[in-house]
Design a protein around this motif. Structure first.
Motif, mmCIF file in Angstrom:
data_model
loop_
_atom_site.group_PDB
_atom_site.id
_atom_site.type_symbol
_atom_site.label_atom_id
_atom_site.label_comp_id
_atom_site.label_asym_id
_atom_site.label_seq_id
_atom_site.Cartn_x
_atom_site.Cartn_y
_atom_site.Cartn_z
ATOM 1 N N LYS A 306 0.829 -1.210 0.000
ATOM 2 C CA LYS A 306 0.000 0.000 0.000
ATOM 3 C C LYS A 306 0.859 1.254 0.000
ATOM 4 O O LYS A 306 0.570 2.216 -0.725
ATOM 5 C CB LYS A 306 -0.927 -0.010 1.221
ATOM 6 C CG LYS A 306 -1.997 -1.099 1.174
ATOM 7 C CD LYS A 306 -2.923 -0.993 2.376
ATOM 8 C CE LYS A 306 -4.019 -2.064 2.312
ATOM 9 N NZ LYS A 306 -4.919 -1.985 3.495
ATOM 10 N N ARG A 307 1.904 1.251 0.798
ATOM 11 C CA ARG A 307 2.776 2.423 0.860
ATOM 12 C C ARG A 307 3.532 2.615 -0.456
ATOM 13 O O ARG A 307 3.730 3.747 -0.918
ATOM 14 C CB ARG A 307 3.751 2.243 2.027
ATOM 15 C CG ARG A 307 4.454 3.511 2.457
ATOM 16 C CD ARG A 307 5.250 3.248 3.728
ATOM 17 N NE ARG A 307 5.994 4.419 4.159
ATOM 18 C CZ ARG A 307 5.513 5.363 4.951
ATOM 19 N NH1 ARG A 307 4.258 5.263 5.385
ATOM 20 N NH2 ARG A 307 6.250 6.397 5.315
ATOM 21 N N ILE A 308 3.952 1.501 -1.073
ATOM 22 C CA ILE A 308 4.656 1.597 -2.354
ATOM 23 C C ILE A 308 3.727 2.121 -3.436
ATOM 24 O O ILE A 308 4.106 2.977 -4.245
ATOM 25 C CB ILE A 308 5.240 0.220 -2.737
ATOM 26 C CG1 ILE A 308 6.360 -0.176 -1.755
ATOM 27 C CG2 ILE A 308 5.781 0.230 -4.159
ATOM 28 C CD1 ILE A 308 6.869 -1.585 -1.951
ATOM 29 N N ASP A 309 2.490 1.623 -3.475
ATOM 30 C CA ASP A 309 1.529 2.085 -4.477
ATOM 31 C C ASP A 309 1.244 3.576 -4.319
ATOM 32 O O ASP A 309 1.078 4.303 -5.312
ATOM 33 C CB ASP A 309 0.234 1.284 -4.376
ATOM 34 C CG ASP A 309 0.403 -0.153 -4.839
ATOM 35 O OD1 ASP A 309 1.378 -0.422 -5.575
ATOM 36 O OD2 ASP A 309 -0.410 -1.018 -4.451
ATOM 37 N N SER A 310 1.179 4.041 -3.072
ATOM 38 C CA SER A 310 0.915 5.462 -2.865
ATOM 39 C C SER A 310 2.099 6.319 -3.306
ATOM 40 O O SER A 310 1.915 7.444 -3.799
ATOM 41 C CB SER A 310 0.612 5.732 -1.386
ATOM 42 O OG SER A 310 1.758 5.495 -0.578
ATOM 43 N N GLU A 311 3.332 5.778 -3.191
ATOM 44 C CA GLU A 311 4.496 6.560 -3.625
ATOM 45 C C GLU A 311 4.659 6.538 -5.138
ATOM 46 O O GLU A 311 5.221 7.472 -5.717
ATOM 47 C CB GLU A 311 5.775 6.043 -2.955
ATOM 48 C CG GLU A 311 6.990 6.898 -3.268
ATOM 49 C CD GLU A 311 8.223 6.553 -2.468
ATOM 50 O OE1 GLU A 311 9.132 7.397 -2.379
ATOM 51 O OE2 GLU A 311 8.276 5.439 -1.924
ATOM 52 N N ARG A 312 4.187 5.474 -5.790
ATOM 53 C CA ARG A 312 4.332 5.403 -7.245
ATOM 54 C C ARG A 312 3.712 6.615 -7.933
ATOM 55 O O ARG A 312 4.205 7.094 -8.959
ATOM 56 C CB ARG A 312 3.691 4.121 -7.776
ATOM 57 C CG ARG A 312 4.588 2.896 -7.682
ATOM 58 C CD ARG A 312 4.086 1.774 -8.561
ATOM 59 N NE ARG A 312 5.028 0.680 -8.603
ATOM 60 C CZ ARG A 312 4.913 -0.439 -7.904
ATOM 61 N NH1 ARG A 312 3.873 -0.596 -7.096
ATOM 62 N NH2 ARG A 312 5.824 -1.386 -8.010
ATOM 63 N N SER A 313 2.618 7.117 -7.381
ATOM 64 C CA SER A 313 1.958 8.268 -8.006
ATOM 65 C C SER A 313 2.805 9.531 -7.911
ATOM 66 O O SER A 313 2.585 10.487 -8.668
ATOM 67 C CB SER A 313 0.599 8.508 -7.343
ATOM 68 O OG SER A 313 0.763 8.772 -5.949
ATOM 69 N N ALA A 314 3.780 9.550 -6.990
ATOM 70 C CA ALA A 314 4.632 10.725 -6.826
ATOM 71 C C ALA A 314 5.943 10.607 -7.592
ATOM 72 O O ALA A 314 6.743 11.540 -7.583
ATOM 73 C CB ALA A 314 4.916 10.957 -5.336
ATOM 74 N N LEU A 315 6.186 9.469 -8.236
ATOM 75 C CA LEU A 315 7.432 9.266 -8.971
ATOM 76 C C LEU A 315 7.377 9.934 -10.337
ATOM 77 O O LEU A 315 6.300 10.157 -10.901
ATOM 78 C CB LEU A 315 7.711 7.773 -9.141
ATOM 79 C CG LEU A 315 7.960 6.961 -7.869
ATOM 80 C CD1 LEU A 315 8.054 5.478 -8.199
ATOM 81 C CD2 LEU A 315 9.226 7.430 -7.165
ATOM 82 N N GLN A 316 8.537 10.219 -10.891
ATOM 83 C CA GLN A 316 8.628 10.766 -12.247
ATOM 84 C C GLN A 316 8.426 9.645 -13.269
ATOM 85 O O GLN A 316 8.732 8.484 -13.001
ATOM 86 C CB GLN A 316 10.008 11.387 -12.470
ATOM 87 C CG GLN A 316 10.375 12.467 -11.485
ATOM 88 C CD GLN A 316 11.760 13.003 -11.763
ATOM 89 O OE1 GLN A 316 11.929 14.017 -12.430
ATOM 90 N NE2 GLN A 316 12.772 12.319 -11.247
ATOM 91 N N ASP A 317 7.912 10.018 -14.421
ATOM 92 C CA ASP A 317 7.739 9.043 -15.499
ATOM 93 C C ASP A 317 9.103 8.601 -16.021
ATOM 94 O O ASP A 317 10.060 9.380 -16.059
ATOM 95 C CB ASP A 317 6.931 9.653 -16.639
ATOM 96 C CG ASP A 317 5.487 9.928 -16.235
ATOM 97 O OD1 ASP A 317 5.007 9.243 -15.309
ATOM 98 O OD2 ASP A 317 4.872 10.831 -16.820
ATOM 99 N N LEU A 318 9.174 7.358 -16.455
ATOM 100 C CA LEU A 318 10.402 6.829 -17.032
ATOM 101 C C LEU A 318 10.579 7.335 -18.455
ATOM 102 O O LEU A 318 9.586 7.647 -19.142
ATOM 103 C CB LEU A 318 10.372 5.298 -17.029
ATOM 104 C CG LEU A 318 10.414 4.624 -15.657
ATOM 105 C CD1 LEU A 318 10.231 3.116 -15.806
ATOM 106 C CD2 LEU A 318 11.723 4.922 -14.942
ATOM 107 N N PRO A 319 11.809 7.425 -18.947
ATOM 108 C CA PRO A 319 12.026 7.812 -20.354
ATOM 109 C C PRO A 319 11.541 6.714 -21.300
ATOM 110 O O PRO A 319 11.119 5.633 -20.866
ATOM 111 C CB PRO A 319 13.545 8.000 -20.425
ATOM 112 C CG PRO A 319 14.090 7.158 -19.325
ATOM 113 C CD PRO A 319 13.070 7.194 -18.223
ATOM 114 N N ASP A 320 11.623 6.976 -22.582
ATOM 115 C CA ASP A 320 11.123 6.022 -23.574
ATOM 116 C C ASP A 320 11.944 4.731 -23.611
ATOM 117 O O ASP A 320 11.441 3.680 -23.998
ATOM 118 C CB ASP A 320 11.120 6.657 -24.968
ATOM 119 C CG ASP A 320 10.146 7.827 -25.047
ATOM 120 O OD1 ASP A 320 9.193 7.835 -24.254
ATOM 121 O OD2 ASP A 320 10.364 8.731 -25.881
#
Length: 516
Positions: A306-320
């Motif tokens: 749950k904590r990891i899923d909540s942090e994923r939304s705050a991460l930057q998008d990966l490059p192509d």
């Protein structure tokens, strides 16, 4: 005359036995009641109440401090011997002072050790140096990811019975505790960092804003200034590719990387416990061990899902795409049928002698190119811990030349690495003991050629093991017959094609005419 009785269930006790709790009750009741009434409610005598009126200290405050029960054994030596040692060498261990004290004053005896340790601890609390303060940090989602390496030698992992000298690259998000571990066969190299970090980010699905490491001294050790600057630029380019700000903790200050340093121990203990439950630390191959590590990391991440899923939304998008996770080097193939790279000699097919090859250097393998054409993949070797060079040899690359010069096998520099399996090494040792060197080398080269030409390396090794265990020397004629046919003597197969008119009989003349 009015008689005041104590509350039901409370009996009076002599005043000298009153407790701090009774004293506090008395002072509470005394705010509204007379001393006798308050004393009765607090369950002690009136005379005690009048004594309290004269001295309102708590009973615990009236107790005299307990004195020593025996003479101080360090009274005459602490200021003259112990304190000067502590001032001269603040970091000295108490056990060292204890041993020196017994050398100077043997009459003190070994029973003073615990007393000495307590006295030293108390002295340092008053007179010792200031210690470093650890400042706990508040971590924000998506802000910081950390990388570090940890040695795994203490777990005793083996691959097919051979000890595996390896480390783990360990990545962790400071906020949610997401973890990724990658088995590293070499040291703390830049290539291992790039491969492990990219694997972690792509499995996570995003990138934090900051990437923190320690000084990565193993990656910079023994490099000249130009090489260090180049490595620093490549690391900055890597972070820029994922939009991360690179940062490092101060050299030698491990607790500045504490969000991952402390996690090392937890992860290694989890791996150690899993190995105990598994019943063995031996794995069939490296892929099986890597899968084992991935499974443990996944279990640990599941607890923080749950904590990891909540942090994923705050991460930057990966490059192509990923950036290159290898180091590219140009090498020259010498007349020895190979090239030397990072103190390791690698053999290649002899047709490449004199060519310049482009080598992509990964943590566990090398990809070899001529121009833009991929030729082959080689396992990566490592120099010996003492700095001695090593060799990665494939007997298939040199067997055709060895057949013309079999005596070259006798004193070949990389002879031990030439044998693909232990059975071949054993066979050569037995042949040398029981036959002349020339004949032993000829038979051994023929055995290697047989393994290569018939594609029976493993099966031939089993046959050699059986012969050696029975005390027999390898019989080439029998082995050639066993692994027949010889590819050079495969008979020609003549295929006769049937005439097309034969197929007309199968479908009939009427259908042929109708179709026409």
């Amino acid at each position: 005359m009015q008689v005041v009785l104590p509350p039901r269930g409370i009996t009076r006790v002599p005043g000298r036995h009153i407790t701090d709790h009774q004293m506090r009750l008395y002072m509470k009741y005394r705010q509204t009641d007379s001393p006798p009434v308050a004393a009765a409610k607090a369950s002690f005598s009136t005379s005690t109440a009048y004594r309290i009126e004269k001295d309102r200290r708590l009973p615990s405050q009236k107790k005299a401090p307990r004195g020593r029960r025996r003479p101080d054994p360090l009274a005459r030596v602490f200021e003259t011997d112990i304190a000067p040692m502590l001032k001269a060498a603040p970091g000295v261990r108490p056990v060292t002072i204890f041993e020196e004290l017994l050398r100077r004053h043997p009459e003190l005896g070994a029973g003073i050790r615990r007393t000495l340790e307590r006295r030293i601890r108390a002295w340092r609390a008053i007179h010792g140096e200031e210690q470093e303060v650890i400042f706990r940090q508040t971590h924000e989602p998506g802000q910081r990811g950390l990388s570090d390496f940890t040695d795994m030698g203490e777990l005793g992992v083996t691959i097919a019975g051979v000890p595996l000298d390896h480390r783990l690259y360990h990545f962790r998000l400071a906020y949610s505790g997401f973890e990724h571990a990658h088995v590293v066969l070499g040291g703390e190299s830049f290539v291992a960092l790039v491969e492990g970090l990219q694997n972690a980010l792509w499995s996570l699905g995003g990138a934090p804003r900051e990437h923190r490491t320690d000084s990565l001294s193993a990656a910079f050790c023994n490099l000249d200034r130009d090489a260090k600057d180049d490595l620093t630029r490549r690391y900055e380019d890597l972070c820029a590719h994922y939009g991360m700000r690179p940062s490092r903790n101060n050299r030698g200050i491990a607790h500045e990387n504490g969000a991952i340093e402390s996690s090392h121990g937890h992860l290694k203990r989890a791996i150690g416990d899993a190995l105990l439950l598994r019943g063995t630390a031996d794995f069939d191959d490296l892929a099986a061990y890597r899968g084992f590590i991935d499974e443990i990391a996944s279990r640990r991440n599941a607890r923080n899902a749950k904590r990891i899923d909540s942090e994923r939304s705050a991460l930057q998008d990966l490059p192509d795409r990923r950036t290159s996770d290898y180091e590219e080097v140009i090498v020259h193939v010498t007349s020895s049928g190979g090239f030397t790279l990072r103190k390791v000699f690698y053999t290649v097919p002899s047709r490449l002698i004199g060519h310049r090859l482009r080598v992509r250097l990964y943590d566990d393998h090398l990809d070899v190119f001529v121009g833009g054409t991929h030729l082959l993949t080689l396992p990566r070797g490592r120099p010996h811990p003492n700095g001695k060079h090593d060799q990665v040899v494939d007997y298939r690359h040199v067997i055709h030349s060895l057949r013309r010069k079999p005596m070259a096998l006798l004193n070949l520099v990389y002879r031990d690495q030439l044998f693909p399996r232990e059975a071949y090494r054993r066979a050569f040792d037995v042949l040398r003991k029981r036959l002349p060197d020339k004949k032993a080398c000829r038979i051994m080269v023929d055995l290697l050629a047989l393994a290569h030409e018939r594609g029976c390396e493993a099966e031939l090794a089993n046959q050699l093991t059986a012969d050696l265990n029975d005390g027999r020397l390898p019989d080439l004629n029998r082995l050639r017959t066993h692994f027949a046919p010889d590819p050079a003597q495969v008979p020609n197969v003549v295929v006769r094609l049937a005439p097309l008119a034969t197929y007309e009989c199968l479908i009939g003349t009427a259908e042929i005419g109708g179709a026409a």
